[in-house]
Enzyme design. Structure first.
Site, PDB file in Angstrom:
ATOM      1  N   TRP A 127       1.266  -1.291  -0.021  1.00  0.00           N
ATOM      2  CA  TRP A 127      -0.040  -0.040  -0.353  1.00  0.00           C
ATOM      3  C   TRP A 127       0.737   1.294  -0.201  1.00  0.00           C
ATOM      4  O   TRP A 127       1.902   1.081   0.431  1.00  0.00           O
ATOM      5  CB  TRP A 127      -0.698  -0.177   1.229  1.00  0.00           C
ATOM      6  CG  TRP A 127      -1.798   1.527   1.717  1.00  0.00           C
ATOM      7  CD1 TRP A 127      -3.230   2.020   0.643  1.00  0.00           C
ATOM      8  CD2 TRP A 127      -2.018   1.724   2.586  1.00  0.00           C
ATOM      9  NE1 TRP A 127      -3.664   2.801   0.991  1.00  0.00           N
ATOM     10  CE2 TRP A 127      -3.359   3.342   2.081  1.00  0.00           C
ATOM     11  CE3 TRP A 127      -1.693   2.105   3.984  1.00  0.00           C
ATOM     12  CZ2 TRP A 127      -4.009   3.886   3.166  1.00  0.00           C
ATOM     13  CZ3 TRP A 127      -1.722   2.861   4.575  1.00  0.00           C
ATOM     14  CH2 TRP A 127      -3.280   3.909   4.534  1.00  0.00           C
ATOM     15  N   ASP A 208      -1.009  -5.604   9.040  1.00  0.00           N
ATOM     16  CA  ASP A 208      -1.921  -5.374   8.464  1.00  0.00           C
ATOM     17  C   ASP A 208      -2.811  -6.004   8.193  1.00  0.00           C
ATOM     18  O   ASP A 208      -2.830  -6.449   6.973  1.00  0.00           O
ATOM     19  CB  ASP A 208      -1.099  -4.181   7.944  1.00  0.00           C
ATOM     20  CG  ASP A 208      -2.094  -2.650   7.644  1.00  0.00           C
ATOM     21  OD1 ASP A 208      -3.190  -3.187   7.483  1.00  0.00           O
ATOM     22  OD2 ASP A 208      -1.954  -1.638   7.115  1.00  0.00           O
ATOM     23  N   ALA A 210      -6.827  -5.212   6.843  1.00  0.00           N
ATOM     24  CA  ALA A 210      -7.894  -4.020   6.514  1.00  0.00           C
ATOM     25  C   ALA A 210      -9.035  -4.806   5.957  1.00  0.00           C
ATOM     26  O   ALA A 210      -9.842  -3.750   5.952  1.00  0.00           O
ATOM     27  CB  ALA A 210      -7.476  -2.844   5.713  1.00  0.00           C
ATOM     28  N   LYS A 243     -13.660  -0.801   6.080  1.00  0.00           N
ATOM     29  CA  LYS A 243     -14.056  -1.929   5.230  1.00  0.00           C
ATOM     30  C   LYS A 243     -14.774  -3.005   5.554  1.00  0.00           C
ATOM     31  O   LYS A 243     -16.307  -3.168   5.091  1.00  0.00           O
ATOM     32  CB  LYS A 243     -12.876  -2.415   4.260  1.00  0.00           C
ATOM     33  CG  LYS A 243     -11.542  -2.284   3.917  1.00  0.00           C
ATOM     34  CD  LYS A 243     -11.539  -1.026   3.490  1.00  0.00           C
ATOM     35  CE  LYS A 243     -10.510  -0.169   3.663  1.00  0.00           C
ATOM     36  NZ  LYS A 243      -9.382   0.577   2.654  1.00  0.00           N
TER      37      LYS A 243
END
Ligand code: LMR
Length: 394
Positions: A127, A208, A210, A243
């Site tokens: 990202w 991470d 997400a 999300k």
């Protein structure tokens, strides 16, 4: 003072979002920023969120400060969602943060504080904001091989070879599921091999996560994170609710510092509270409170999980139909990887020139590295995209 400022580079994802908004074409297609959209192009408020908001509006009697790490009930509920019983709660320090990005930022600051010489290994690609924040903080980054441009899968051998060069105390940033931007993911056997390298080198994983619930399912998407957290002496986990609860603008995230040594927890917890105080004091509460209400209420939780599963299935079926359409148009399996990738994104493997042509000639917006947000498609636009991909010569 102000005249000393220099213009900062625009964030690629947000710049594309702005360009899309400005484009007057009515048939334009937005495959840019990672926001879920339904078949009508709307990003809905999930049913359970609406119900929890309604209940909160009726029941909440104060907006006074909560605590530096947020409501402990939020931490408990999220730890349970992500880690299950993989690690004893006694070993986990946790702090609510403004979104997943807040958790990532606080994690990097903690790394810098604890271990100023640590390098952070990042997948190539990752990202873009990971790189941007690391650069801003002046933390040295090392890219490890991840995406194989030929197969559009994970370059697993290259990844392992590169991770072996990590030194004790370095940090390895991994995506818990639904790799952003590629959509290519490790299987659990490969995760175990990564863990073996981490334990052999003494490097510390930072995960991470997400997109839990967007890949193979809520439990399946947490499996790698659970495996890592229970197999290494220490790790950091940055989680986002943006999300999977659809609460992007509420900025709801969590940072966990996991240690196998329960005695370490108090220090970790205190450090997370301190870092929150330095950066913004109290983390946002609204989204965290809704998430806590949902996760702790059987009916709301079941409804949320079922709507999330519908979201996951809809992205999966868009993937399958895009791969199928490209198979039909090209008469080859070259694009079968689109059906194998998981999560919101796939890296198409188009050159920057092709991506530009897709935008200029077809009004199709994807990130310059050819990351597509699959959720930006619908049944009508799948064949249009497939034809355009063929036309620009991907
Ligand atoms: C994305 O990758 O598009 C999302 O995570 C949104 C963002 O903040 O970049």
């Amino acid at each position: 003072m102000f005249n000393q400022l220099k213009p900062q580079p625009a964030d690629k994802i947000l710049a594309l979002m702005a360009a899309f908004r400005k484009d007057p074409r009515t048939d334009k297609i937005d495959l840019g920023v990672g926001v879920y959209k339904d078949a009508t192009g709307n990003t809905p408020v999930m049913r359970a969120i609406k119900a929890a908001e309604h209940r909160l509006w009726e029941e909440q009697t104060t907006k006074a400060y909560v605590g530096l790490v947020g409501d402990p009930a939020y931490g408990d509920a999220m730890i349970n969602l992500i880690l299950g019983n993989a690690v004893s709660r006694e070993n986990i320090g946790a702090a609510a943060t403004p979104g997943g990005t807040g958790a990532v930022r606080q994690a990097f600051e903690l790394i810098q504080m604890a271990s100023p010489d640590a390098r952070v290994f990042v997948s190539n690609p990752t990202w873009p904001n990971h790189i941007s924040i690391l650069g801003y903080l002046g933390i040295e980054t090392v890219a490890y091989r991840y995406f194989d441009d030929e197969t559009r899968g994970v370059d697993f051998d290259g990844m392992i070879e590169d991770l072996k060069t990590a030194r004790k105390g370095d940090v390895v940033l991994l995506h818990g599921c639904c790799h952003n931007p590629t959509g290519a993911n490790l299987n659990l056997v490969e995760w175990q091999a990564v863990i073996d390298v981490l334990n052999a080198t003494g490097a510390i994983p930072m995960i991470d996560i997400a997109y839990q619930g967007f890949g193979e399912g809520l439990e399946q998407d947490a499996a790698a994170t659970r495996l890592v957290a229970s197999s290494v002496p220490e790790c950091l986990i940055a989680a986002s609710c943006s999300k999977n609860f659809g609460i992007y603008r509420e900025r709801t995230g969590l940072l966990m510092a996991v240690s196998q040594d329960a005695g370490q927890r108090q220090l970790n917890q205190g450090t997370l509270a301190y870092l929150n105080r330095q950066n913004y004091s109290f983390p946002p509460d609204h989204g965290a409170r809704l998430v806590t209400m949902i996760l702790n209420d059987d009916a709301l939780r079941a409804d949320w999980a079922s709507e999330l599963e519908d979201v996951r299935q809809s992205m999966l079926s868009l993937r399958q139909s895009l791969a199928g359409e490209l198979q039909r148009l090209t008469g080859s399996d070259r694009f079968a990887f689109l059906g194998q990738h998981r999560g919101m994104f796939s890296r198409l493997g188009a050159s920057p020139e092709m991506v530009e042509k897709l935008r200029a000639d077809h009004g199709i917006y994807m990130i310059g590295d050819s990351r597509m947000n699959i959720a930006g498609l619908n049944a009508d636009t799948v064949p249009i995209l497939a034809q355009a991909i063929v036309d620009v010569g991907v």
